[in-house]
Design an enzyme around this catalytic site. Structure first.
Site, PDB file in Angstrom:
ATOM      1  CG  ASP A  23      -2.152   0.913   1.164  1.00 44.55           C
ATOM      2  OD1 ASP A  23      -1.996   2.167   0.837  1.00 44.55           O
ATOM      3  OD2 ASP A  23      -3.355   0.377   1.499  1.00 44.55           O
ATOM      4  CB  THR A  62      -6.655   2.209  -0.074  1.00 37.98           C
ATOM      5  OG1 THR A  62      -5.445   3.201   0.612  1.00 37.98           O
ATOM      6  CG2 THR A  62      -6.519   0.733   0.442  1.00 37.98           C
ATOM      7  CG  ASN A  83     -10.176   4.997   0.176  1.00 43.25           C
ATOM      8  OD1 ASN A  83     -10.086   4.106  -0.400  1.00 43.25           O
ATOM      9  ND2 ASN A  83      -9.164   5.497   1.030  1.00 43.25           N
ATOM     10  CE  LYS A 144      -4.654   1.328   4.348  1.00 46.66           C
ATOM     11  NZ  LYS A 144      -4.642   2.189   3.593  1.00 46.66           N
ATOM     12  CG  ASP A 145     -12.208  -2.894   5.843  1.00 47.82           C
ATOM     13  OD1 ASP A 145     -11.698  -2.012   5.264  1.00 47.82           O
ATOM     14  OD2 ASP A 145     -12.948  -2.766   7.015  1.00 47.82           O
ATOM     15  NE  ARG A 146      -9.155   1.923   2.083  1.00 50.42           N
ATOM     16  CZ  ARG A 146      -9.072   2.198   3.518  1.00 50.42           C
ATOM     17  NH1 ARG A 146      -9.907   1.712   4.552  1.00 50.42           N
ATOM     18  NH2 ARG A 146      -7.897   2.955   3.852  1.00 50.42           N
ATOM     19  CG  ASP A 272      -1.779   4.000   3.136  1.00 47.70           C
ATOM     20  OD1 ASP A 272      -1.316   4.806   2.150  1.00 47.70           O
ATOM     21  OD2 ASP A 272      -2.656   4.080   3.611  1.00 47.70           O
ATOM     22  CG  HIS A 460      -2.526   8.302  -1.473  1.00 41.71           C
ATOM     23  ND1 HIS A 460      -3.685   7.628  -1.538  1.00 41.71           N
ATOM     24  CD2 HIS A 460      -2.042   7.714  -0.098  1.00 41.71           C
ATOM     25  CE1 HIS A 460      -4.298   7.018  -0.582  1.00 41.71           C
ATOM     26  NE2 HIS A 460      -3.147   7.186   0.491  1.00 41.71           N
TER      27      HIS A 460
END
Ligand SMILES: [Zn+2]
Length: 528
Positions: A23, A62, A83, A144-146, A272, A460
């Site tokens: 990430d 992300t 996001n 991260k879940d995503r 990240d 970002h």
């Protein structure tokens, strides 16, 4: 049967397909740290190296970025435009939605949500494999879940991601966690309970220089206090824990040992958090990327130990760049923080005065990207309010370009080299008429869209190449490597991997194209 020779291994169809997303690992960080890599990242440099990969779309965040990696499709097809975005037709009080939530769950909010991949409109590699042969297994592990969901897709067998307190799985899964997850959770809890003072690797000494940012200091190693869960995410222990779970599941589930190919997606998320918290050019990022090198080395060693033919791709969900205060000290004099006047609520207030509206005219998550006209603005006024909003944004010296949804809707999907795309084409690749804003705003280069230094310092999300450029690295044991500096896109990953495992992808369903990984006269895209 003993271990295959390397030539036979390359010829054999991979039985494990692995995708590693680091990430915020920009192409710029890859270039800066290539000479320092000694472990897994060094091995990748003997594979097919595309140092100019592109997350080609405008919204370099992300969730959109991860949605491109294993779907072959840009956010305009995956539907993951950001996001978070706004859906003013929702019946719940909060109209903001999170990309990996299910807003139909009663009492959910964009922060108190039920994890779901329902917003993902595209099929992932795992989804496609399971349609062909349900014996394929899909395992997705991330910080991260995503990241776990957007790479894993709609039919994940095992998904594990950090909840803020421990590694958890999808809602509704009642089976007991695998032993490796319990083990890692126990180890992590013990680690967080103790303070930590990270040692500075010798190779990072040259990067260690303190820089004052507001009332903070970055650039040098930071101690973490006992019990600091958010500080854990910027520590080397975070990616190490993610790697431990991924390797444990690879081993325990005997991935690659079944009768159909398996998918393992790994989201190394700590880079990240380091980038946001400390910026990208200090000792913190140096230590973090040496940690990535080590974790990637462990993943490759674990794949070797399966004695199964495998292919791995390593890339990132988006790039990034340093915090403006250090950029100013280092030759980028125009680096600034965004003017808070650009937040949609502030521009929306001015428009409400101009048009005599009872509430702010604009809604949006950030002072750039997708900005929506408030739903309660009367139909007859909407075109004029939209025009006035566009003019107000365009008049601001920090704004580079503004497009309306109508302008983007008329455009064809972009093609050709992603580094040469216009700003409109970048936004078109992120545009979903159902979900995107009425206005799409691009800030000028070097404008960090964080107004103050209270929380995250760097980020970002912009249309600029420092946020769009990521490395794309393919590796198979025994392959003869090459480097290709011309740009490819992360949407090219899925068709490239699919060809290696003879998985058909219907023409016209995706945006990517197969990349030939055979540097000789063979063609990995056409071999059956
Ligand atoms: Zn980020």
């Amino acid at each position: 049967m003993g271990p295959l020779t390397s030539e036979a291994q390359v010829a054999a169809r991979p039985s494990i397909v692995v995708a590693i997303s680091v990430d915020q690992f920009s192409a710029d960080l890859f270039a800066e740290y290539r000479p320092l890599f000694t472990a897994g990242m060094r091995r990748f440099q003997g594979g097919a190296v595309f140092p100019n990969g592109f997350q080609s779309h405008a919204a370099t965040e992300t969730c959109p970025g991860h949605s491109t990696i294993l779907t072959g499709s840009r956010p305009s097809r995956t539907g993951i435009i950001a996001n978070e975005w706004y859906d003013q037709s929702l019946t719940r009080a909060e109209k903001r939605v999170y990309c990996a939530e299910d807003p139909s769950v009663p009492d959910s909010t964009s922060t108190g949500y039920t994890v779901s991949s329902r917003f993902l409109k595209a099929q992932t590699l795992g989804d496609r494999l399971k349609i062909v042969d349900s014996r394929s297994r899909v395992v997705s592990v991330a910080g991260k879940d995503r990241a776990a969901l957007m790479m894993g897709g709609h039919t994940i067998d095992q998904a594990w991601f950090w909840s803020g307190k421990s590694f958890v799985t999808l809602p509704g899964v009642t089976q007991h966690a695998p032993a490796i997850v319990d083990k890692v959770n126990a180890a992590v809890a013990a680690q967080i309970a103790k303070p930590d003072l990270p040692a500075l690797p010798a190779a990072c000494r040259g990067h260690s220089q303190a820089v004052a940012v507001g009332n903070k200091e970055v650039g040098v190693p930071h101690p973490r206090e006992a019990g600091d869960f958010s500080g854990f995410r910027t520590s080397l222990a975070f990616d190490r824990a993610i790697t431990d779970i991924a390797i444990g599941l690879l081993h325990d589930l005997k991935l690659g040992g079944g009768s159909a190919p398996d998918v393992l997606a790994i989201g190394l998320s700590a880079t990240d958090y380091v980038g946001h918290t400390f910026g990208t050019e200090g000792a913190e990022m140096c230590a973090q990327l040496l940690g990535v090198d080590e974790n990637v080395g462990r993943i490759l060693a674990a794949l070797d130990a399966t004695h199964q033919p495998y292919v791995v791709v390593l890339t990132a969900d988006h790039g990034g760049h340093d915090l403006p205060e250090r950029n100013q000290l280092r030759g980028i004099g125009d680096a600034v923080r965004v003017d808070p006047a650009l937040f949609p609520a502030n521009v929306g207030k001015q428009l409400a005065q101009e048009f005599n509206l009872p509430t702010a005219a604009l809604i949006g998550v950030a002072p750039f990207g997708d900005i929506y006209l408030a739903r309660d603005i009367p139909e007859v006024l909407r075109p004029r309010v939209l025009e006035a909003a566009k003019s107000r944004y365009l008049a601001h010296p920090q704004v580079a370009a503004v497009f309306t949804a109508a302008e983007l809707r008329r455009m064809p999907r972009p093609g050709g080299p992603a580094d040469e795309w216009s700003l409109a084409e970048r936004f078109r690749a992120s545009f979903d008429p159902e979900r995107s804003g009425d206005l799409l705003v691009a800030l000028k280069p070097h404008v960090t869209p964080i107004a103050d230094t209270k929380g995250s310092l760097a980020t970002h999300g912009s249309v600029w190449n420092y946020d769009r450029r990521v490395p794309i690295l393919f590796y198979r044991p025994g392959m003869s490597g090459f480097e290709q500096p011309l740009p490819i896109e992360t949407v090219d990953i899925l068709p490239t991997l699919a060809a290696l495992i003879s998985l058909p992808i219907p023409v016209g369903e995706i945006d990517g194209r197969c990349i030939d990984l055979d540097s000789g006269s063979g063609d990995s895209c056409t071999r059956q």
